[in-house]
Scaffold this active site. Sequence first.
Site, mmCIF file in Angstrom:
data_model
loop_
_atom_site.group_PDB
_atom_site.id
_atom_site.type_symbol
_atom_site.label_atom_id
_atom_site.label_comp_id
_atom_site.label_asym_id
_atom_site.label_seq_id
_atom_site.Cartn_x
_atom_site.Cartn_y
_atom_site.Cartn_z
ATOM 1 N N ALA A 19 0.808 -1.289 -0.023
ATOM 2 C CA ALA A 19 -0.008 0.091 0.040
ATOM 3 C C ALA A 19 0.814 1.500 0.035
ATOM 4 O O ALA A 19 1.879 1.476 0.528
ATOM 5 C CB ALA A 19 -0.882 -0.057 1.233
ATOM 6 N N ASP A 20 0.171 2.209 -0.480
ATOM 7 C CA ASP A 20 0.986 3.420 -0.482
ATOM 8 C C ASP A 20 -0.168 4.866 -0.013
ATOM 9 O O ASP A 20 -1.215 4.696 -0.629
ATOM 10 C CB ASP A 20 1.662 3.985 -1.766
#
Length: 194
Positions: free
Chosen positions: A69-70
Amino acid sequence: MKKIVLASGSARRIELLKQWGVKFEVCPSGTDETTTLKKPSSIVKNLALKKALEVAQNPRFSKALIIAADTIVVLNGRIVGKPANKRESKKIIEELNGSRHKVYTGVALVDCATKKQKAFYDIAIVKMRTLSAPELAKLFGKHLDKAGSYAAQDKGDNFVESIRGDYYAVVGLPYKSLKKEIKKFGISLKSLKN
């Protein structure tokens, strides 16, 4: 049951997966997070996928599902990243004071066995309280590891007034989108117990 690997050392993402009853291993990605992309949704999806694909190359995970994720904060059309130091944190916190901004979290799923991959994102709108100078000063440098230099889950901060959208997208891993997309990989998240 397929092995799940979280390509992140983020304490909040680790805590969320545990809370949702997921058994997983942690293998942080060392991916370079610089990008030439400009669109926030493209940036978070692209960086999440880069992180997942990097960890997917590890031979230990040849049959695993990688989750990466970011998260980025966007204030008045400008991307606000993680502060490099306390001085940057002060500047960001002062800019966010009383603001309404967007938080984008991109997630990537990569099945190492089938090579199937999916990248998606979620947006939440966050309204910040207007805090006094002494209240703000307590936040300077407190969350250097987080985009926007604040933590929605930190109840002691009292900075976030309201969130429109998935609260978990702001924390760093959108529950509803993840639950829907991970099901397509044959995995189901337990229901939240709250």
